[in-house]
Design an enzyme around this catalytic site. Structure first.
Site, PDB file in Angstrom:
ATOM      1  N   ASP A  20      48.231  50.390  69.883  1.00 23.08           N
ATOM      2  CA  ASP A  20      48.388  49.103  70.561  1.00 23.08           C
ATOM      3  C   ASP A  20      48.650  49.189  72.066  1.00 23.08           C
ATOM      4  OD1 ASP A  20      51.155  49.787  70.700  1.00 23.08           O
ATOM      5  OD2 ASP A  20      51.548  48.802  68.788  1.00 23.08           O
TER       6      ASP A  20
ATOM      7  N   ALA B 195      64.153  50.024  64.855  1.00 26.05           N
ATOM      8  CA  ALA B 195      64.021  50.964  65.974  1.00 26.05           C
ATOM      9  C   ALA B 195      64.652  50.436  67.259  1.00 26.05           C
ATOM     10  CB  ALA B 195      62.550  51.275  66.209  1.00 26.05           C
TER      11      ALA B 195
ATOM     12  N   GLN C 177      51.377  57.336  66.882  1.00 23.74           N
ATOM     13  CA  GLN C 177      50.230  57.031  66.025  1.00 23.74           C
ATOM     14  C   GLN C 177      49.704  55.638  66.361  1.00 23.74           C
ATOM     15  OE1 GLN C 177      51.136  58.329  61.673  1.00 23.74           O
ATOM     16  NE2 GLN C 177      53.127  58.141  62.647  1.00 23.74           N
ATOM     17  N   ASN C 178      50.445  54.921  67.205  1.00 17.64           N
ATOM     18  CA  ASN C 178      50.082  53.527  67.480  1.00 17.64           C
ATOM     19  C   ASN C 178      48.931  53.426  68.468  1.00 17.64           C
ATOM     20  OD1 ASN C 178      52.182  53.020  65.812  1.00 17.64           O
ATOM     21  ND2 ASN C 178      53.594  52.341  67.386  1.00 17.64           N
TER      22      ASN C 178
ATOM     23  N   HIS D  41      46.059  58.709  67.506  1.00 16.42           N
ATOM     24  CA  HIS D  41      45.089  57.888  66.764  1.00 16.42           C
ATOM     25  C   HIS D  41      44.254  56.999  67.692  1.00 16.42           C
ATOM     26  CE1 HIS D  41      47.467  58.347  62.730  1.00 16.42           C
ATOM     27  NE2 HIS D  41      46.767  59.414  63.045  1.00 16.42           N
TER      28      HIS D  41
ATOM     29  N   GLY E  94      59.911  54.697  62.804  1.00 17.96           N
ATOM     30  CA  GLY E  94      59.010  53.614  62.407  1.00 17.96           C
ATOM     31  C   GLY E  94      57.696  54.051  61.805  1.00 17.96           C
ATOM     32  N   THR E  95      57.723  55.177  61.089  1.00 19.52           N
ATOM     33  CA  THR E  95      56.495  55.581  60.385  1.00 19.52           C
ATOM     34  C   THR E  95      56.815  55.864  58.921  1.00 19.52           C
ATOM     35  OG1 THR E  95      54.712  57.224  60.232  1.00 19.52           O
ATOM     36  CG2 THR E  95      56.763  57.969  61.277  1.00 19.52           C
TER      37      THR E  95
ATOM     38  N   CYS F  61      24.915  50.588  73.396  1.00 20.11           N
ATOM     39  CA  CYS F  61      25.149  51.538  74.485  1.00 20.11           C
ATOM     40  C   CYS F  61      23.956  51.508  75.441  1.00 20.11           C
ATOM     41  CB  CYS F  61      25.340  52.932  73.909  1.00 20.11           C
ATOM     42  SG  CYS F  61      25.444  54.227  75.158  1.00 20.11           S
TER      43      CYS F  61
ATOM     44  N   ARG G 279      41.954  41.812  65.749  1.00 19.48           N
ATOM     45  CA  ARG G 279      43.222  42.535  65.991  1.00 19.48           C
ATOM     46  C   ARG G 279      43.569  42.536  67.474  1.00 19.48           C
ATOM     47  NH1 ARG G 279      43.488  47.646  62.971  1.00 19.48           N
ATOM     48  NH2 ARG G 279      45.238  48.072  64.323  1.00 19.48           N
TER      49      ARG G 279
HETATM   50  C1  BJW Z   1      60.214  49.952  60.985  1.00 17.40           C
HETATM   51  C2  BJW Z   1      60.486  48.671  61.475  1.00 17.40           C
HETATM   52  C3  BJW Z   1      61.334  48.560  62.600  1.00 17.40           C
HETATM   53  C4  BJW Z   1      59.153  48.520  59.778  1.00 17.40           C
HETATM   54  N1  BJW Z   1      61.839  49.670  63.140  1.00 17.40           N
HETATM   55  N2  BJW Z   1      60.733  51.022  61.545  1.00 17.40           N
HETATM   56  C5  BJW Z   1      46.616  65.544  53.233  1.00 17.40           C
HETATM   57  C6  BJW Z   1      46.993  64.962  52.048  1.00 17.40           C
HETATM   58  C7  BJW Z   1      46.441  63.746  51.634  1.00 17.40           C
HETATM   59  C8  BJW Z   1      45.488  63.090  52.419  1.00 17.40           C
HETATM   60  C9  BJW Z   1      45.120  63.655  53.607  1.00 17.40           C
HETATM   61  C10 BJW Z   1      45.675  64.871  53.998  1.00 17.40           C
HETATM   62  N3  BJW Z   1      45.148  65.192  55.199  1.00 17.40           N
HETATM   63  C11 BJW Z   1      44.305  64.209  55.591  1.00 17.40           C
HETATM   64  C12 BJW Z   1      44.240  63.272  54.629  1.00 17.40           C
HETATM   65  C13 BJW Z   1      43.388  62.013  54.682  1.00 17.40           C
HETATM   66  C14 BJW Z   1      43.971  60.939  55.554  1.00 17.40           C
HETATM   67  C15 BJW Z   1      45.363  60.599  55.029  1.00 17.40           C
HETATM   68  O1  BJW Z   1      46.389  61.019  55.509  1.00 17.40           O
HETATM   69  N4  BJW Z   1      45.417  59.767  54.013  1.00 17.40           N
HETATM   70  C16 BJW Z   1      46.703  59.364  53.416  1.00 17.40           C
HETATM   71  C17 BJW Z   1      46.844  57.851  53.559  1.00 17.40           C
HETATM   72  C18 BJW Z   1      46.748  59.836  52.003  1.00 17.40           C
HETATM   73  N5  BJW Z   1      43.989  61.343  56.946  1.00 17.40           N
HETATM   74  C19 BJW Z   1      42.916  61.252  57.732  1.00 17.40           C
HETATM   75  O2  BJW Z   1      41.851  60.866  57.288  1.00 17.40           O
HETATM   76  C20 BJW Z   1      43.038  61.704  59.178  1.00 17.40           C
HETATM   77  N6  BJW Z   1      41.974  62.565  59.507  1.00 17.40           N
HETATM   78  C21 BJW Z   1      41.875  63.803  59.020  1.00 17.40           C
HETATM   79  O3  BJW Z   1      42.742  64.296  58.341  1.00 17.40           O
HETATM   80  O4  BJW Z   1      40.749  64.452  59.393  1.00 17.40           O
HETATM   81  C22 BJW Z   1      40.471  65.750  58.827  1.00 17.40           C
HETATM   82  C23 BJW Z   1      39.215  66.252  59.485  1.00 17.40           C
HETATM   83  C24 BJW Z   1      39.229  67.455  60.138  1.00 17.40           C
HETATM   84  C25 BJW Z   1      38.056  67.935  60.729  1.00 17.40           C
HETATM   85  C26 BJW Z   1      36.880  67.171  60.657  1.00 17.40           C
HETATM   86  C27 BJW Z   1      36.889  65.933  60.010  1.00 17.40           C
HETATM   87  C28 BJW Z   1      38.052  65.487  59.425  1.00 17.40           C
HETATM   88  C29 BJW Z   1      42.887  60.495  60.126  1.00 17.40           C
HETATM   89  C30 BJW Z   1      43.962  59.484  59.951  1.00 17.40           C
HETATM   90  C31 BJW Z   1      43.669  58.244  60.819  1.00 17.40           C
HETATM   91  C32 BJW Z   1      44.620  57.102  60.541  1.00 17.40           C
HETATM   92  N7  BJW Z   1      44.098  55.902  61.099  1.00 17.40           N
HETATM   93  C33 BJW Z   1      44.899  54.698  61.057  1.00 17.40           C
HETATM   94  C34 BJW Z   1      44.066  53.510  61.616  1.00 17.40           C
HETATM   95  C35 BJW Z   1      44.001  53.560  63.143  1.00 17.40           C
HETATM   96  C36 BJW Z   1      43.148  52.483  63.709  1.00 17.40           C
HETATM   97  C37 BJW Z   1      43.655  51.081  63.427  1.00 17.40           C
HETATM   98  O5  BJW Z   1      44.764  50.709  63.835  1.00 17.40           O
HETATM   99  O6  BJW Z   1      42.904  50.333  62.797  1.00 17.40           O
HETATM  100  O7  BJW Z   1      46.097  54.877  61.807  1.00 17.40           O
HETATM  101  S1  BJW Z   1      45.487  54.305  59.426  1.00 17.40           S
HETATM  102  C38 BJW Z   1      47.067  53.696  59.942  1.00 17.40           C
HETATM  103  O8  BJW Z   1      48.092  54.568  59.396  1.00 17.40           O
HETATM  104  C39 BJW Z   1      47.101  53.885  61.467  1.00 17.40           C
HETATM  105  C40 BJW Z   1      48.498  54.412  61.653  1.00 17.40           C
HETATM  106  O9  BJW Z   1      48.605  55.084  62.893  1.00 17.40           O
HETATM  107  C41 BJW Z   1      48.714  55.290  60.457  1.00 17.40           C
HETATM  108  C42 BJW Z   1      50.156  55.581  60.131  1.00 17.40           C
HETATM  109  O10 BJW Z   1      50.828  54.431  59.728  1.00 17.40           O
HETATM  110  P1  BJW Z   1      52.352  54.200  60.115  1.00 17.40           P
HETATM  111  O11 BJW Z   1      52.466  54.105  61.581  1.00 17.40           O
HETATM  112  O12 BJW Z   1      53.196  55.184  59.436  1.00 17.40           O
HETATM  113  O13 BJW Z   1      52.574  52.721  59.564  1.00 17.40           O
HETATM  114  P2  BJW Z   1      53.054  52.231  58.093  1.00 17.40           P
HETATM  115  O14 BJW Z   1      52.695  50.794  57.977  1.00 17.40           O
HETATM  116  O15 BJW Z   1      52.587  53.147  57.047  1.00 17.40           O
HETATM  117  O16 BJW Z   1      54.658  52.355  58.142  1.00 17.40           O
HETATM  118  C43 BJW Z   1      55.451  51.556  58.981  1.00 17.40           C
HETATM  119  C44 BJW Z   1      56.885  52.023  58.861  1.00 17.40           C
HETATM  120  O17 BJW Z   1      57.688  51.313  59.800  1.00 17.40           O
HETATM  121  C45 BJW Z   1      57.517  51.784  57.482  1.00 17.40           C
HETATM  122  O18 BJW Z   1      58.152  52.984  57.041  1.00 17.40           O
HETATM  123  C46 BJW Z   1      58.569  50.701  57.747  1.00 17.40           C
HETATM  124  O19 BJW Z   1      59.708  50.808  56.910  1.00 17.40           O
HETATM  125  C47 BJW Z   1      58.900  50.954  59.191  1.00 17.40           C
HETATM  126  N8  BJW Z   1      59.428  49.797  59.958  1.00 17.40           N
HETATM  127  N9  BJW Z   1      59.855  47.746  60.719  1.00 17.40           N
HETATM  128  C48 BJW Z   1      61.560  50.863  62.615  1.00 17.40           C
HETATM  129  N10 BJW Z   1      61.682  47.330  63.139  1.00 17.40           N
HETATM  130 ZN    ZN Z   2      25.347  56.088  73.728  1.00 19.85          ZN
END
Ligand code: BJW
Ligand code: ZN
Length: 252
Positions: free
Chosen positions: A113, A243, A110-111, A132, A200-201, A160, A74
């Site tokens: 990058d 966007a 959330q990005n 994130h 864009g989310t 490490c 990536r």
């Molecule tokens: C355009 C466009 C253009 C296209 N212009 N727009 C409550 C309910 C259910 C589940 C949960 C909950 N609370 C927590 C959870 C679990 C989980 C979660 O949410 N799961 C769901 C999927 C169901 N959440 C977590 O696990 C989080 N942690 C947590 O809650 O911890 C609790 C805790 C507390 C105390 C101790 C221990 C734990 C952590 C979430 C981490 C997310 N990580 C990622 C990976 C990051 C690293 C990597 O890059 O590899 O983050 S996942 C991925 O999704 C990434 C993103 O930041 C994130 C969001 O995605 P995003 O940005 O919305 O992208 P897309 O692809 O979904 O959407 C793109 C959009 O753009 C679309 O709408 C398009 O239409 C649009 N678009 N072109 C404008 N030109």
């Molecule tokens: Zn260490």
């Protein structure tokens, strides 16, 4: 796109005292970076790769090499990508708002990058919160120490030097808590704003997706910019479009 909506949002932006912008992967789509959940002709990351294996601590513990190599890939793909007009418009907006002293603009992204930061949304100068994490940074899984050394081309999980633990990318995986300070800053920005822009989310990942509801509960106006509008009932104004194009229409 209805001109009346554009005009209304332009006006809201002019009048707002505190703005909270939440961005997601769609903001970097115009820079050529894949989003996660879109079909995009099969190019969305989660339609090709299993997030449980590649974006969770369990996945890393099971097969650290595989996860490390996926992030190395990536990074390689992202390294020559440049900020697009969406990143640039937001950075210029933050700069102008700060200079005028009339508006506070907090960017919660959330990005991972780093393109907002490259465009000038510098956390040392402006309110910028990368909830994130950052794909360009690494830290030790065991002792938490930051690892600043260049890992370009390194295909084995680095060890490490302080504790012998495994080095991992500094991004937030599923099931992991967000950094407490960053999350507090994000919540405060959403709680205190009078205008919340979701750009864009897909608003599917929590806790980030809950920020919009928090802002709404305090009376903020909610605007979404997305070519595929989401179904959230708290949105007041939806701007259907990319966007980069739409932001430059509403931010003067
Ligand atoms: C355009 C466009 C253009 C296209 N212009 N727009 C409550 C309910 C259910 C589940 C949960 C909950 N609370 C927590 C959870 C679990 C989980 C979660 O949410 N799961 C769901 C999927 C169901 N959440 C977590 O696990 C989080 N942690 C947590 O809650 O911890 C609790 C805790 C507390 C105390 C101790 C221990 C734990 C952590 C979430 C981490 C997310 N990580 C990622 C990976 C990051 C690293 C990597 O890059 O590899 O983050 S996942 C991925 O999704 C990434 C993103 O930041 C994130 C969001 O995605 P995003 O940005 O919305 O992208 P897309 O692809 O979904 O959407 C793109 C959009 O753009 C679309 O709408 C398009 O239409 C649009 N678009 N072109 C404008 N030109
Ligand atoms: Zn260490």
């Amino acid at each position: 796109m209805e001109q009346a909506v554009i005009d209304k949002v332009k006006e809201l932006i002019k009048q707002a005292k505190r703005v909270c912008i939440l961005t997601g992967a769609g903001v970097s789509a115009e820079s050529g970076i894949s989003t996660f959940r879109e079909a995009q002709d099969g190019k969305g990351l989660w339609s090709q790769y299993d997030p449980k294996q590649l974006a969770s601590l369990d996945g890393f513990l099971q097969d650290p090499e595989k996860v490390w190599q996926w992030y190395q890939w990536r990074r390689e793909v992202n390294q020559d990508k440049k900020p697009n007009p969406a990143h640039i418009t937001i950075a210029q907006w933050q700069k102008q708002a700060k200079a005028s002293g009339k508006q506070e603009v907090t960017l919660v992204t959330q990005n991972v990058d780093g393109l907002h930061q490259q465009a000038g949304s510098d956390p040392e100068k402006y309110e910028v919160v990368d909830i994130h994490g950052n794909i360009w940074q690494n830290h030790c899984l065991q002792c938490g120490e930051k690892h600043l050394e260049d890992v370009t081309g390194v295909q084995q999980v680095p060890e490490c030097k302080s504790c012998g633990g495994q080095v991992r990318p500094s991004v937030v995986w599923f099931g992991e808590a967000l950094d407490e300070k960053k999350w507090q800053a994000a919540e405060t920005a959403a709680f205190c704003c009078d205008l919340f822009l979701s750009i864009g989310t897909s608003s599917q990942v929590y806790p980030a997706a809950g920020l919009m509801m928090l802002a709404k509960s305090q009376g903020a106006k909610i605007v979404e910019i997305n070519p595929e509008p989401t179904q959230s009932s708290v949105i007041d104004y939806q701007i259907k479009g990319k966007a980069g194009i739409m932001l430059s229409k509403v931010v003067s």
